[in-house]
Design a protein around this motif. Structure first.
Motif, mmCIF file in Angstrom:
data_model
loop_
_atom_site.group_PDB
_atom_site.id
_atom_site.type_symbol
_atom_site.label_atom_id
_atom_site.label_comp_id
_atom_site.label_asym_id
_atom_site.label_seq_id
_atom_site.Cartn_x
_atom_site.Cartn_y
_atom_site.Cartn_z
ATOM 1 N N ASP A 144 22.176 39.161 49.371
ATOM 2 C CA ASP A 144 21.047 39.484 48.503
ATOM 3 C C ASP A 144 20.606 38.197 47.821
ATOM 4 O O ASP A 144 21.186 37.779 46.832
ATOM 5 N N SER A 145 19.561 37.557 48.364
ATOM 6 C CA SER A 145 19.119 36.275 47.828
ATOM 7 C C SER A 145 18.604 36.391 46.391
ATOM 8 O O SER A 145 18.586 35.416 45.658
ATOM 9 N N ASN A 146 18.212 37.593 45.976
ATOM 10 C CA ASN A 146 17.733 37.780 44.612
ATOM 11 C C ASN A 146 18.858 38.058 43.624
ATOM 12 O O ASN A 146 18.621 38.182 42.427
ATOM 13 N N LYS A 147 20.076 38.210 44.125
ATOM 14 C CA LYS A 147 21.260 38.456 43.290
ATOM 15 C C LYS A 147 21.105 39.714 42.446
ATOM 16 O O LYS A 147 21.498 39.762 41.288
ATOM 17 N N CYS A 148 20.513 40.755 43.043
ATOM 18 C CA CYS A 148 20.309 42.014 42.334
ATOM 19 C C CYS A 148 21.460 42.994 42.533
ATOM 20 O O CYS A 148 21.598 43.944 41.766
ATOM 21 N N LEU A 149 22.254 42.799 43.562
ATOM 22 C CA LEU A 149 23.352 43.710 43.873
ATOM 23 C C LEU A 149 24.665 42.951 43.897
ATOM 24 O O LEU A 149 24.695 41.753 44.157
ATOM 25 N N TRP A 150 25.758 43.682 43.642
ATOM 26 C CA TRP A 150 27.062 43.082 43.826
ATOM 27 C C TRP A 150 28.038 44.136 44.289
ATOM 28 O O TRP A 150 27.820 45.325 44.131
ATOM 29 N N ALA A 151 29.103 43.677 44.898
ATOM 30 C CA ALA A 151 30.131 44.567 45.414
ATOM 31 C C ALA A 151 31.336 44.503 44.500
ATOM 32 O O ALA A 151 31.599 43.491 43.859
ATOM 33 N N GLY A 152 32.066 45.604 44.436
ATOM 34 C CA GLY A 152 33.279 45.652 43.640
ATOM 35 C C GLY A 152 34.249 46.674 44.199
ATOM 36 O O GLY A 152 33.970 47.313 45.215
ATOM 37 N N ARG A 153 35.370 46.812 43.551
ATOM 38 C CA ARG A 153 36.368 47.802 43.934
ATOM 39 C C ARG A 153 36.276 48.970 42.960
ATOM 40 O O ARG A 153 36.149 48.779 41.751
#
Length: 174
Positions: A144-153
């Motif tokens: 995501d080049s816009n850094k709008c999403l992230w992954a986690g546990r």
């Protein structure tokens, strides 16, 4: 890690006293039990544990000059890590021997409270910020080049989350 690096550069006499790095929740559990364990999902969010391998992040530790990361071990959310010590009992008023359980990050635990525990479930929590999370069965690599999403546990072992944050909500209300 950035805060630790700042401490090293700006207050070196205090930095010299650093032996281990953990989250505030892990530190509280340490103070209650005398046992330092790093809770996995919170540690991933803090950059202390690599999301892909679930191992301690040694590369960032080296940059910050922390050399004792091998002495730390991770535990899953919901684990009993120990019991309230007599010393802590006197300080905080919790009976000695009370089990101390590590929980997980606030939004992942909020997902549990919302009943969002199975892949495909989603939840929205609104506090200081607004967080939208979806439970996934597998870790999703985000490009995501816009850094709008992230992954986690997720707080439940074997589950993951993908997250979008709407930004300040409660802070704006204040």
């Amino acid at each position: 890690w950035a805060k630790l690096r700042w401490l090293k550069d700006e207050v070196p006499q205090l930095y010299e006293r650093v032996r281990f790095v953990c989250t505030i929740a892990d530190w509280i559990a340490l103070r209650l039990t005398g046992i330092l364990k790093i809770e996995r999902s919170s540690a991933i969010e803090s950059g202390l544990v690599d999301i892909g391998s679930n191992n301690l992040t040694r590369d960032l530790a080296k940059v910050s000059g922390v050399t004792e990361t091998d002495a730390l071990s991770t535990v899953d959310p919901g684990s009993i890590i120990g019991h309230v010590s007599s010393v802590a009992s006197n300080e905080v008023g919790v009976p000695p021997g009370t089990p101390v359980v590590v929980a997980g990050p606030d939004t992942q635990v909020a997902l549990l409270a919302l009943g969002a525990s199975e892949p495909g479930h989603s939840g929205v929590t609104a506090g200081w910020t607004g967080t939208v999370q979806r439970v996934t069965p597998n870790l999703i690599r985000i490009s995501d080049s816009n850094k709008c999403l992230w992954a986690g546990r997720h707080a439940l072992v074997g589950r993951n989350v993908i997250e979008a944050n709407t930004g300040i909500m409660g802070g704006g209300f204040d």
